[in-house]
Design an enzyme around this catalytic site. Structure first.
Site, PDB file in Angstrom:
ATOM      1  N   GLY A  50       0.468  -1.325  -0.064  1.00 19.84           N
ATOM      2  CA  GLY A  50       0.147  -0.050  -0.095  1.00 19.84           C
ATOM      3  C   GLY A  50       0.922   1.151   0.445  1.00 19.84           C
ATOM      4  N   LYS A  51      -0.137   2.653  -0.036  1.00 18.55           N
ATOM      5  CA  LYS A  51       1.020   3.647  -0.129  1.00 18.55           C
ATOM      6  C   LYS A  51       0.809   4.471   1.117  1.00 18.55           C
ATOM      7  CE  LYS A  51       2.706   7.132  -2.757  1.00 18.55           C
ATOM      8  NZ  LYS A  51       2.476   8.174  -1.281  1.00 18.55           N
ATOM      9  N   LYS A 106      -0.147   7.608   4.034  1.00 12.29           N
ATOM     10  CA  LYS A 106       0.300   8.801   3.497  1.00 12.29           C
ATOM     11  C   LYS A 106       2.241   9.365   3.325  1.00 12.29           C
ATOM     12  CE  LYS A 106      -1.800  12.016   6.977  1.00 12.29           C
ATOM     13  NZ  LYS A 106      -2.270  12.116   7.919  1.00 12.29           N
ATOM     14  N   PHE A 107       2.658   9.562   4.148  1.00 18.72           N
ATOM     15  CA  PHE A 107       4.398   9.647   4.253  1.00 18.72           C
ATOM     16  C   PHE A 107       5.089   8.787   3.562  1.00 18.72           C
ATOM     17  CE2 PHE A 107       3.919  12.952   6.423  1.00 18.72           C
ATOM     18  CZ  PHE A 107       2.955  13.056   7.380  1.00 18.72           C
ATOM     19  N   GLY A 108       5.048   7.106   3.119  1.00 12.58           N
ATOM     20  CA  GLY A 108       5.338   6.786   2.126  1.00 12.58           C
ATOM     21  C   GLY A 108       5.411   5.168   1.815  1.00 12.58           C
ATOM     22  N   VAL A 137       4.195   0.997   1.823  1.00 12.26           N
ATOM     23  CA  VAL A 137       5.062  -0.780   2.366  1.00 12.26           C
ATOM     24  C   VAL A 137       5.083  -1.344   1.755  1.00 12.26           C
ATOM     25  CG1 VAL A 137       3.927  -1.570   4.495  1.00 12.26           C
ATOM     26  CG2 VAL A 137       3.032   0.698   3.693  1.00 12.26           C
ATOM     27  N   ASP A 194      -6.760   7.188  16.779  1.00 15.02           N
ATOM     28  CA  ASP A 194      -7.110   7.147  15.561  1.00 15.02           C
ATOM     29  C   ASP A 194      -8.394   6.422  15.101  1.00 15.02           C
ATOM     30  OD1 ASP A 194      -6.220   8.885  12.431  1.00 15.02           O
ATOM     31  OD2 ASP A 194      -7.683   9.000  13.291  1.00 15.02           O
TER      32      ASP A 194
HETATM   33  C1  LIG Z   1       2.998  -0.648  13.364  1.00 15.02           C
HETATM   34  O1  LIG Z   1       2.661  -0.428  12.626  1.00 15.02           O
HETATM   35  C2  LIG Z   1       2.705   1.492  11.811  1.00 15.02           C
HETATM   36  C3  LIG Z   1       3.423   2.148  12.850  1.00 15.02           C
HETATM   37  C4  LIG Z   1       4.210   3.552  12.020  1.00 15.02           C
HETATM   38  C5  LIG Z   1       3.417   3.741  11.392  1.00 15.02           C
HETATM   39  C6  LIG Z   1       3.771   5.095  10.892  1.00 15.02           C
HETATM   40  O2  LIG Z   1       3.749   5.127   9.119  1.00 15.02           O
HETATM   41  N1  LIG Z   1       3.969   6.221  11.331  1.00 15.02           N
HETATM   42  C7  LIG Z   1       4.358   7.808  11.359  1.00 15.02           C
HETATM   43  C8  LIG Z   1       4.723   8.127   9.927  1.00 15.02           C
HETATM   44  C9  LIG Z   1       4.838   9.309   9.332  1.00 15.02           C
HETATM   45  C10 LIG Z   1       4.646  10.182  10.433  1.00 15.02           C
HETATM   46  C11 LIG Z   1       3.924   9.829  11.542  1.00 15.02           C
HETATM   47  C12 LIG Z   1       3.748   8.307  12.751  1.00 15.02           C
HETATM   48  C13 LIG Z   1       2.954   3.153  10.646  1.00 15.02           C
HETATM   49  C14 LIG Z   1       2.674   1.589  10.435  1.00 15.02           C
HETATM   50  N2  LIG Z   1       1.602   0.979   9.724  1.00 15.02           N
HETATM   51  C15 LIG Z   1       1.172   1.081   8.468  1.00 15.02           C
HETATM   52  O3  LIG Z   1       1.742   1.798   8.273  1.00 15.02           O
HETATM   53  C16 LIG Z   1      -0.055   0.308   7.940  1.00 15.02           C
HETATM   54  C17 LIG Z   1       1.350  -0.137   6.696  1.00 15.02           C
HETATM   55  S1  LIG Z   1      -0.301  -1.114   5.966  1.00 15.02           S
HETATM   56  C18 LIG Z   1       0.165  -3.140   5.627  1.00 15.02           C
HETATM   57  N3  LIG Z   1       0.735  -2.993   6.969  1.00 15.02           N
HETATM   58  C19 LIG Z   1       0.933  -4.384   7.248  1.00 15.02           C
HETATM   59  N4  LIG Z   1      -0.234  -5.720   6.839  1.00 15.02           N
HETATM   60  C20 LIG Z   1      -0.516  -5.301   6.053  1.00 15.02           C
HETATM   61  N5  LIG Z   1      -1.279  -6.387   4.696  1.00 15.02           N
HETATM   62  C21 LIG Z   1      -0.587  -4.326   5.315  1.00 15.02           C
HETATM   63 BR1  LIG Z   1      -2.190  -3.258   4.113  1.00 15.02          BR
END
Ligand SMILES: COc1ccc(C(=O)Nc2ccccc2)cc1NC(=O)CCSc1ncnc(N)c1Br
Length: 275
Positions: free
Chosen positions: A21-22, A24-26, A28, A137
């Site tokens: 997936g994509k 908001k900030f990057g 995956v 959230d």
């Molecule tokens: C512990 O999970 C995170 C911990 C931190 C952050 C994050 O970006 N923090 C952050 C980024 C910028 C600014 C402030 C906070 C994001 C995630 N999690 C995610 O982004 C979920 C990605 S999608 C996915 N993941 C696993 N299995 C799947 N099947 C899928 Br679909």
């Protein structure tokens, strides 16, 4: 068990698989750690984008918070590392993907399934609140499902870039905001963990009805939320309706507690073994 020794991670340790997936900030990616064969998700954040978004400190705080959260229903952050341009987050892979997609595909969940998801959300939120972490959230877009269909709360400012029937408006959907966060003037950041109880009510409604209780134009949504105006359709059982009514209470202090959610007849009926 023995706490895992904090390992130094680097990109070469991983075999990169398909994009998940994509955010908001990057982006995956599904990845496999070469030496162990361990499958996980790797989130790539670009430092300059974070800087513009003022999110650099937010990520640091996030990583700090995440590193001491360990719960079956909270998506785990295993570690992180960075190079000159990017920050990499090593995340638990949720094998059954986004709950949001299941909800849209099924239109709405049967009561037994909704009750099990609500019970798991209550457990995850109770764990967070005990650690004085709140406002995760919660909304369907931020919930993933593990390999056994269990809830994985992952609410970190990411919206997967799908060709999207997402409700994401400019500022993200209003549907889940509690009335106390809509009040003009009030310091928006002063909220108690009761905001999560309200959002759990919106989530419960959406699981059972297939749309959010206050869904409307942004202006109308805000008005409906601040007045607590919503109707529960007739096909929703009286017990489920009772729980929704006890969650969606305007006064934060009068909302049902997470302990009471877990003891609610609707939850007991569907979640106690052998019932
Ligand atoms: C512990 O999970 C995170 C911990 C931190 C952050 C994050 O970006 N923090 C952050 C980024 C910028 C600014 C402030 C906070 C994001 C995630 N999690 C995610 O982004 C979920 C990605 S999608 C996915 N993941 C696993 N299995 C799947 N099947 C899928 Br679909």
């Amino acid at each position: 068990e023995q706490p895992a020794a904090p390992k130094q991670f680097h990109l070469g340790m991983f075999e990169i698989g398909r994009p998940l997936g994509k955010g908001k900030f990057g982006r995956v990616y599904l990845v496999r750690e070469r030496s162990s064969g361990f499958v996980c998700a790797l989130k790539v954040l670009h430092k300059n984008e974070l800087k513009h978004g003022g999110a650099e400190t937010q990520v640091r705080r996030e990583i700090e918070i995440q590193s001491n959260l360990r719960h079956l229903n909270i998506l785990q952050l295993f570690g992180h590392f960075h190079d000159s341009k990017r920050i990499f987050l090593i995340i638990e892979f949720a094998a059954k993907g986004e709950l949001y997609k299941h909800l849209r595909r099924e239109n709405r969940f049967p009561e037994w399934k909704a009750a099990q998801y609500v019970a798991q959300m209550a457990a995850a939120l109770k764990y967070c609140h005990k650690k004085h972490i709140m406002h995760r959230d919660i909304k369907p877009e931020n919930i993933l499902l593990g390999s056994h269909g269990e809830i994985k709360l992952s609410d970190f400012g990411w919206s997967v870039h799908a060709p999207s029937n997402r409700r994401e408006t400019l500022c993200g959907t209003l549907d889940y905001l509690p009335p106390e966060m809509l009040k003009p003037g009030r310091d928006k950041n002063v909220y108690s963990n009761k905001v999560d109880i309200w959002s759990l009510g919106v989530l419960t409604y959406e699981f059972l009805v297939g749309e959010a209780p206050f869904e409307d134009t942004p202006v109308m949504t805000q008005r409906k939320i601040s007045r607590g105006e919503m109707t529960v359709p007739g096909f929703v059982s009286p017990e489920a309706k009772d729980l929704i009514k006890r969650l969606l209470v305007l006064d934060p202090e009068k909302r049902i507690s997470l302990d009471q959610v877990q003891e609610h007849p609707w939850i007991i009926k569907h979640c106690v073994k052998g019932e």
